[in-house]
Motif scaffolding. Structure first.
Motif, PDB file in Angstrom:
ATOM      1  N   LEU A   1       3.818 -24.962 -35.754  1.00  9.71           N
ATOM      2  CA  LEU A   1       2.430 -25.260 -36.090  1.00  9.71           C
ATOM      3  C   LEU A   1       2.431 -26.438 -37.061  1.00  9.71           C
ATOM      4  O   LEU A   1       3.008 -26.350 -38.151  1.00  9.71           O
ATOM      5  CB  LEU A   1       1.788 -24.031 -36.743  1.00  9.71           C
ATOM      6  CG  LEU A   1       0.269 -23.968 -36.845  1.00  9.71           C
ATOM      7  CD1 LEU A   1      -0.373 -24.021 -35.469  1.00  9.71           C
ATOM      8  CD2 LEU A   1      -0.156 -22.700 -37.582  1.00  9.71           C
ATOM      9  N   ILE A   2       1.836 -27.564 -36.661  1.00  8.28           N
ATOM     10  CA  ILE A   2       1.739 -28.748 -37.508  1.00  8.28           C
ATOM     11  C   ILE A   2       0.283 -28.901 -37.931  1.00  8.28           C
ATOM     12  O   ILE A   2      -0.586 -29.173 -37.105  1.00  8.28           O
ATOM     13  CB  ILE A   2       2.218 -30.012 -36.778  1.00  8.28           C
ATOM     14  CG1 ILE A   2       3.684 -29.863 -36.364  1.00  8.28           C
ATOM     15  CG2 ILE A   2       2.044 -31.239 -37.670  1.00  8.28           C
ATOM     16  CD1 ILE A   2       4.220 -31.052 -35.590  1.00  8.28           C
ATOM     17  N   LEU A   3       0.040 -28.727 -39.205  1.00 10.23           N
ATOM     18  CA  LEU A   3      -1.319 -28.770 -39.739  1.00 10.23           C
ATOM     19  C   LEU A   3      -1.405 -29.906 -40.741  1.00 10.23           C
ATOM     20  O   LEU A   3      -0.993 -29.778 -41.890  1.00 10.23           O
ATOM     21  CB  LEU A   3      -1.678 -27.430 -40.393  1.00 10.23           C
ATOM     22  CG  LEU A   3      -1.528 -26.197 -39.493  1.00 10.23           C
ATOM     23  CD1 LEU A   3      -1.852 -24.928 -40.270  1.00 10.23           C
ATOM     24  CD2 LEU A   3      -2.407 -26.314 -38.268  1.00 10.23           C
ATOM     25  N   ASP A   4      -1.930 -31.035 -40.278  1.00 15.65           N
ATOM     26  CA  ASP A   4      -2.032 -32.232 -41.095  1.00 15.65           C
ATOM     27  C   ASP A   4      -3.419 -32.280 -41.722  1.00 15.65           C
ATOM     28  O   ASP A   4      -4.397 -32.609 -41.065  1.00 15.65           O
ATOM     29  CB  ASP A   4      -1.782 -33.461 -40.211  1.00 15.65           C
ATOM     30  CG  ASP A   4      -1.753 -34.760 -41.003  1.00 15.65           C
ATOM     31  OD1 ASP A   4      -1.967 -34.722 -42.226  1.00 15.65           O
ATOM     32  OD2 ASP A   4      -1.530 -35.819 -40.377  1.00 15.65           O
ATOM     33  N   GLU A   5      -3.488 -31.909 -42.999  1.00 17.50           N
ATOM     34  CA  GLU A   5      -4.762 -31.801 -43.718  1.00 17.50           C
ATOM     35  C   GLU A   5      -5.811 -31.078 -42.878  1.00 17.50           C
ATOM     36  O   GLU A   5      -6.887 -31.615 -42.575  1.00 17.50           O
ATOM     37  CB  GLU A   5      -5.244 -33.190 -44.129  1.00 17.50           C
ATOM     38  CG  GLU A   5      -4.262 -33.885 -45.079  1.00 17.50           C
ATOM     39  CD  GLU A   5      -4.870 -35.077 -45.785  1.00 17.50           C
ATOM     40  OE1 GLU A   5      -5.882 -34.880 -46.487  1.00 17.50           O
ATOM     41  OE2 GLU A   5      -4.353 -36.175 -45.636  1.00 17.50           O
TER      42      GLU A   5
ATOM     43  N   GLN B   1      -5.733 -18.017 -44.930  1.00 16.21           N
ATOM     44  CA  GLN B   1      -5.345 -16.604 -44.786  1.00 16.21           C
ATOM     45  C   GLN B   1      -4.786 -16.347 -43.388  1.00 16.21           C
ATOM     46  O   GLN B   1      -3.811 -15.609 -43.223  1.00 16.21           O
ATOM     47  CB  GLN B   1      -6.553 -15.696 -45.049  1.00 16.21           C
ATOM     48  CG  GLN B   1      -6.951 -15.602 -46.510  1.00 16.21           C
ATOM     49  CD  GLN B   1      -8.218 -14.793 -46.711  1.00 16.21           C
ATOM     50  OE1 GLN B   1      -8.941 -14.477 -45.758  1.00 16.21           O
ATOM     51  NE2 GLN B   1      -8.503 -14.454 -47.961  1.00 16.21           N
ATOM     52  N   LEU B   2      -5.427 -16.989 -42.393  1.00 13.78           N
ATOM     53  CA  LEU B   2      -4.928 -16.878 -41.022  1.00 13.78           C
ATOM     54  C   LEU B   2      -3.536 -17.477 -40.910  1.00 13.78           C
ATOM     55  O   LEU B   2      -2.644 -16.900 -40.281  1.00 13.78           O
ATOM     56  CB  LEU B   2      -5.884 -17.584 -40.067  1.00 13.78           C
ATOM     57  CG  LEU B   2      -5.392 -17.770 -38.622  1.00 13.78           C
ATOM     58  CD1 LEU B   2      -5.158 -16.429 -37.951  1.00 13.78           C
ATOM     59  CD2 LEU B   2      -6.373 -18.617 -37.830  1.00 13.78           C
ATOM     60  N   VAL B   3      -3.324 -18.634 -41.515  1.00 14.16           N
ATOM     61  CA  VAL B   3      -2.007 -19.275 -41.494  1.00 14.16           C
ATOM     62  C   VAL B   3      -0.966 -18.353 -42.111  1.00 14.16           C
ATOM     63  O   VAL B   3       0.131 -18.160 -41.565  1.00 14.16           O
ATOM     64  CB  VAL B   3      -2.044 -20.620 -42.245  1.00 14.16           C
ATOM     65  CG1 VAL B   3      -0.641 -21.204 -42.391  1.00 14.16           C
ATOM     66  CG2 VAL B   3      -2.951 -21.611 -41.526  1.00 14.16           C
TER      67      VAL B   3
ATOM     68  N   ILE C   1       4.367 -27.002 -29.477  1.00 14.53           N
ATOM     69  CA  ILE C   1       3.707 -27.387 -30.726  1.00 14.53           C
ATOM     70  C   ILE C   1       2.204 -27.127 -30.671  1.00 14.53           C
ATOM     71  O   ILE C   1       1.552 -27.386 -29.662  1.00 14.53           O
ATOM     72  CB  ILE C   1       3.950 -28.889 -31.022  1.00 14.53           C
ATOM     73  CG1 ILE C   1       5.444 -29.159 -31.196  1.00 14.53           C
ATOM     74  CG2 ILE C   1       3.204 -29.334 -32.277  1.00 14.53           C
ATOM     75  CD1 ILE C   1       5.781 -30.645 -31.292  1.00 14.53           C
ATOM     76  N   GLY C   2       1.668 -26.655 -31.772  1.00 10.38           N
ATOM     77  CA  GLY C   2       0.229 -26.632 -32.003  1.00 10.38           C
ATOM     78  C   GLY C   2      -0.082 -27.612 -33.117  1.00 10.38           C
ATOM     79  O   GLY C   2       0.529 -27.539 -34.193  1.00 10.38           O
ATOM     80  N   LEU C   3      -1.000 -28.541 -32.883  1.00 10.90           N
ATOM     81  CA  LEU C   3      -1.230 -29.641 -33.811  1.00 10.90           C
ATOM     82  C   LEU C   3      -2.700 -29.809 -34.132  1.00 10.90           C
ATOM     83  O   LEU C   3      -3.555 -29.715 -33.246  1.00 10.90           O
ATOM     84  CB  LEU C   3      -0.714 -30.957 -33.193  1.00 10.90           C
ATOM     85  CG  LEU C   3      -1.209 -32.264 -33.824  1.00 10.90           C
ATOM     86  CD1 LEU C   3      -0.545 -32.490 -35.185  1.00 10.90           C
ATOM     87  CD2 LEU C   3      -0.946 -33.448 -32.897  1.00 10.90           C
ATOM     88  N   ILE C   4      -2.974 -30.082 -35.397  1.00 13.73           N
ATOM     89  CA  ILE C   4      -4.279 -30.629 -35.781  1.00 13.73           C
ATOM     90  C   ILE C   4      -4.040 -31.679 -36.842  1.00 13.73           C
ATOM     91  O   ILE C   4      -3.195 -31.532 -37.713  1.00 13.73           O
ATOM     92  CB  ILE C   4      -5.254 -29.552 -36.290  1.00 13.73           C
ATOM     93  CG1 ILE C   4      -6.640 -30.165 -36.477  1.00 13.73           C
ATOM     94  CG2 ILE C   4      -4.774 -28.905 -37.562  1.00 13.73           C
ATOM     95  CD1 ILE C   4      -7.743 -29.185 -36.748  1.00 13.73           C
ATOM     96  N   SER C   5      -4.797 -32.774 -36.733  1.00 18.06           N
ATOM     97  CA  SER C   5      -4.757 -33.841 -37.729  1.00 18.06           C
ATOM     98  C   SER C   5      -6.105 -34.549 -37.698  1.00 18.06           C
ATOM     99  O   SER C   5      -6.831 -34.470 -36.709  1.00 18.06           O
ATOM    100  CB  SER C   5      -3.637 -34.838 -37.415  1.00 18.06           C
ATOM    101  OG  SER C   5      -3.946 -35.600 -36.254  1.00 18.06           O
TER     102      SER C   5
ATOM    103  N   MET D   1       6.186 -17.616 -37.254  1.00 14.64           N
ATOM    104  CA  MET D   1       5.879 -18.960 -36.787  1.00 14.64           C
ATOM    105  C   MET D   1       6.418 -20.000 -37.763  1.00 14.64           C
ATOM    106  O   MET D   1       6.412 -19.801 -38.969  1.00 14.64           O
ATOM    107  CB  MET D   1       4.373 -19.131 -36.626  1.00 14.64           C
ATOM    108  CG  MET D   1       3.952 -20.435 -35.973  1.00 14.64           C
ATOM    109  SD  MET D   1       2.161 -20.505 -35.678  1.00 14.64           S
ATOM    110  CE  MET D   1       1.984 -19.289 -34.363  1.00 14.64           C
ATOM    111  N   THR D   2       6.889 -21.127 -37.244  1.00 10.13           N
ATOM    112  CA  THR D   2       7.355 -22.242 -38.058  1.00 10.13           C
ATOM    113  C   THR D   2       6.166 -23.117 -38.413  1.00 10.13           C
ATOM    114  O   THR D   2       5.293 -23.371 -37.583  1.00 10.13           O
ATOM    115  CB  THR D   2       8.408 -23.062 -37.295  1.00 10.13           C
ATOM    116  OG1 THR D   2       9.410 -22.189 -36.792  1.00 10.13           O
ATOM    117  CG2 THR D   2       9.049 -24.099 -38.196  1.00 10.13           C
TER     118      THR D   2
END
Length: 500
Positions: A420-424, A439-441, A336-340, A449-450
C-alpha cells in the motif's frame, strides 16, 4: 469606510441539496480570516462566489479601496493547480510526467512566470525573493508537468504573493508543503498583509500567519464566527465500523522482498534527482517516507509503481524480480494499491463513485468492464464502509474534494494489495476523515499489509509505522527503525518540526 466584502442572505443549492442557507458575512478593512469547516460544508463554493467564479442567490458586494496601490481584484487560489500544455490542452495522463523530458510539451516554471508577469504588469525582479523564500528558485527550468503536488502549490503561491491583490483567498494554502515552506509562507503572508492585502485562508491548520485576526466556520449552511480554529465546534466522532471481511485476511505475498534498490540514480539531463539510493522493504514492514519538497520522494515512488522509464537502467527489484526481466508495468501494479495527489489530478473525473472504486481491481483510471458478482459485492461493502452509499452513483468530479479523496482511498485497498503506497493520502480530508482513514490503515497493517506512507503532518500519520527513510536533495539522509510507539512519537515530532 464600507466593508471589503458584504454578503447577505446567500443561498446555494447543488443537485437540489442546500449547501449554503441564508448565509451572512461581513469582512471589514484590516480583517484577515481563516474559514474552516468539514469537507463538503461549502467553503470552496463560498470562496468562488466571492471571487465571481460561481453564481448563487443572494447579495454579494465587493468594495475595493480606490486609494490603494494594489490591484483592485479578488484572486482565488484553488486547492490544486490546473495547467495546460503548449497547445492549450489539459488532458494529461499520469505516466506522462516521467517522460516529459522527451515530449517537452509544457512550459517551464520560468516561462510560466514570465508570461504571468507580462500579463499583470509585474517586474520579474520582484518575484525572486519570493522564489528564494519558498526554496523554489532551482525549479526555473522544470516543466510544469514534472512538478510534484507541493511544487505546484508553491507555484500557485508565488503567483499570488507576487500579484498582491486587494483580496486574496487561498484554498488549502499548506497542502503538500514541508514544515520549512509552511513557516516561510506565513512570513510572506504577514508581509503582504502589512502592505494592505486582505486574506481569507480556507484551512483547518493551527499554525497560521500572525496577521490572522478573525475565524469562522461553515456548519449546516451557516457561517458563524469563532474564537479560533481550536475553539470551533468539533465534529462528532463517528462510530467506527467493522472492516469488511475480505480485508481482514493477510495479503498473499509473491515474495518476502517487496522492494530492493541498489545504488539507484535518476537524472534528467544534467539534473540528478536521485543519487545512489539503496533501500530495502520487506513484506509486512510499515515505512514512513519523508523529505523536503523536491527531495526526490515522488520520483522514488514512481520507480516502485513501475511508472518511471529509467527503472530499467538501475538495479531495482520489485516483488522478488529485477526490473527488466520480462514483467510489464501492469504486472507490477497488480501488487500495489496507490494514492497520490498527482494520481488524483489525472484520474477520470467522468467515472461514478462506484466505478472509480471498482477500477482498483484492474489498475485503470476508470471502469471499462463488467464486474463479477463477488467483486461487485466487495465494492458495495467499501462504499458502505466509507459512508458513500448516497453518493455511489454520482460522478466523482461532482463530489467535494474530501469525498473524492475518500473514493480514491477506497480504490487503493479494494484488491487487498501486498504493498500500500499512500502519498499524502489525507490531502483534502477534514480531521475526522483523516482520523478515520488512518485508523483503517492501522487495522489493515495489523493483518500484515506492507506500507509506504508519505506525510508531512504529525497529526496525519497512522500509529503503525515502524521504520523511516528521509531523503535530502535526492540522497538517503536517514534510515532508522522506530522500535517503540514512544520513540516513534518523539522522533516523528522532532523531525516534523525541524528537518522536514
Amino acid at each position: 469606510m464600507q466593508p471589503v466584502v458584504q454578503i447577505v442572505n446567500l443561498n446555494l443549492k447543488y443537485q437540489q441539496k442546500a449547501v449554503l442557507k441564508d448565509l451572512n458575512w461581513t469582512i471589514n478593512y484590516g480583517e484577515n480570516w481563516v474559514l474552516s469547516g468539514t469537507s463538503g460544508s461549502g467553503k470552496t463554493s463560498l470562496a468562488k462566489i466571492i471571487a465571481g467564479m460561481q453564481s448563487a442567490i443572494g447579495d454579494v458586494k465587493i468594495n475595493f479601496h480606490t486609494d490603494s496601490h494594489l490591484p483592485a481584484e479578488v484572486l482565488f487560489v484553488e486547492s490544486w493547480y490546473q495547467f495546460k500544455n503548449l497547445e492549450g490542452v489539459a488532458n494529461f495522463y499520469y505516466q506522462q510526467r516521467y517522460t516529459s523530458q522527451q515530449a517537452k510539451d509544457t512550459l517551464t516554471v520560468h516561462a510560466e512566470l514570465v508570461g504571468y508577469g507580462k500579463e499583470n504588469g509585474l517586474h520579474f525582479d520582484s518575484v525572486e525573493p519570493i522564489l528564494a523564500a519558498l526554496n523554489f528558485s532551482s525549479f526555473a527550468s522544470s516543466q510544469l508537468i514534472e512538478l510534484s503536488s507541493g511544487e505546484h502549490k508553491k507555484l500557485q503561491l508565488v503567483k499570488a504573493l507576487w500579484l498582491k491583490p486587494q483580496l486574496l483567498i487561498i484554498d488549502q494554502p499548506y497542502t503538500g508543503l514541508d514544515a520549512a515552506s509552511r513557516k516561510n509562507l506565513n512570513i510572506l503572508l504577514d508581509k503582504i498583509a502589512a502592505e494592505g492585502v486582505q486574506l481569507i485562508l480556507i484551512c483547518n491548520d493551527s499554525e497560521l500567519p500572525s496577521c490572522i485576526n478573525r475565524f469562522a466556520e461553515i456548519k449546516d449552511g451557516q457561517l458563524r464566527e469563532v474564537n479560533s480554529i481550536e475553539n470551533a465546534p468539533s465534529v462528532t466522532e463517528k462510530h467506527s465500523k467493522e472492516i469488511p471481511d475480505f480485508l481482514k485476511d493477510s495479503p498473499v505475498y509473491s515474495s518476502q522482498n517487496i522492494v530492493k534498490m541498489v545504488d539507484v540514480n535518476i537524472s534528467y539531463g544534467e539534473k540528478q534527482v536521485l543519487k545512489n539510493i539503496s533501500w530495502e522493504v520487506k513484506a509486512g514492514e510499515k515505512w514512513l517516507l519523508q523529505g523536503h519538497n523536491g527531495s526526490g520522494k515522488s520520483t522514488l515512488l514512481s520507480l516502485i509503481n513501475g511508472d518511471h522509464p529509467q527503472s530499467y537502467a538501475n538495479e531495482l527489484y520489485l516483488f522478488g524480480n529485477r526490473r527488466g526481466s520480462g514483467e510489464s508495468i501492469w504486472d507490477i501494479k497488480q501488487h500495489i494499491g496507490l494514492i497520490s495527489p498527482e494520481f488524483h489530478w489525472y484520474f477520470d473525473a467522468t467515472a461514478t463513485v462506484w466505478q472509480s472504486i471498482a477500477s482498483g481491481f484492474y489498475d485503470t483510471v476508470g471502469l471499462f468492464q463488467q464486474l463479477p458478482y463477488s467483486k461487485s459485492a466487495q465494492v458495495d461493502e467499501l462504499v458502505e464502509y466509507f459512508g458513500l452509499t448516497e453518493s455511489k452513483n454520482e460522478l466523482l468530479s461532482a463530489l467535494p474534494l474530501g469525498k473524492q479523496r475518500l473514493v480514491l482511498l477506497a480504490r487503493t485497498i479494494i484488491k487487498n494489495p501486498e504493498l500500500l503506497i499512500l502519498d499524502e493520502p489525507c490531502q483534502g480530508l477534514d480531521q475526522q476523515q483523516t482520523q478515520h482513514f488512518n485508523q483503517l490503515v492501522d487495522e489493515l497493517c495489523n493483518n500484515g499489509m506492507t506500507l509506504i506512507y508519505v506525510g508531512h503532518f504529525e497529526s496525519q500519520l497512522p500509529t503503525c509505522i515502524e521504520k523511516r527513510i528521509l531523503l535530502e536533495k535526492g540522497e538517503v539522509k536517514v534510515v532508522e527503525s522506530l522500535n517503540t510507539k514512544t520513540r516513534h512519537c518523539e522522533i516523528r515530532s522532532n523531525l516534523l518540526h525541524s528537518t522536514i
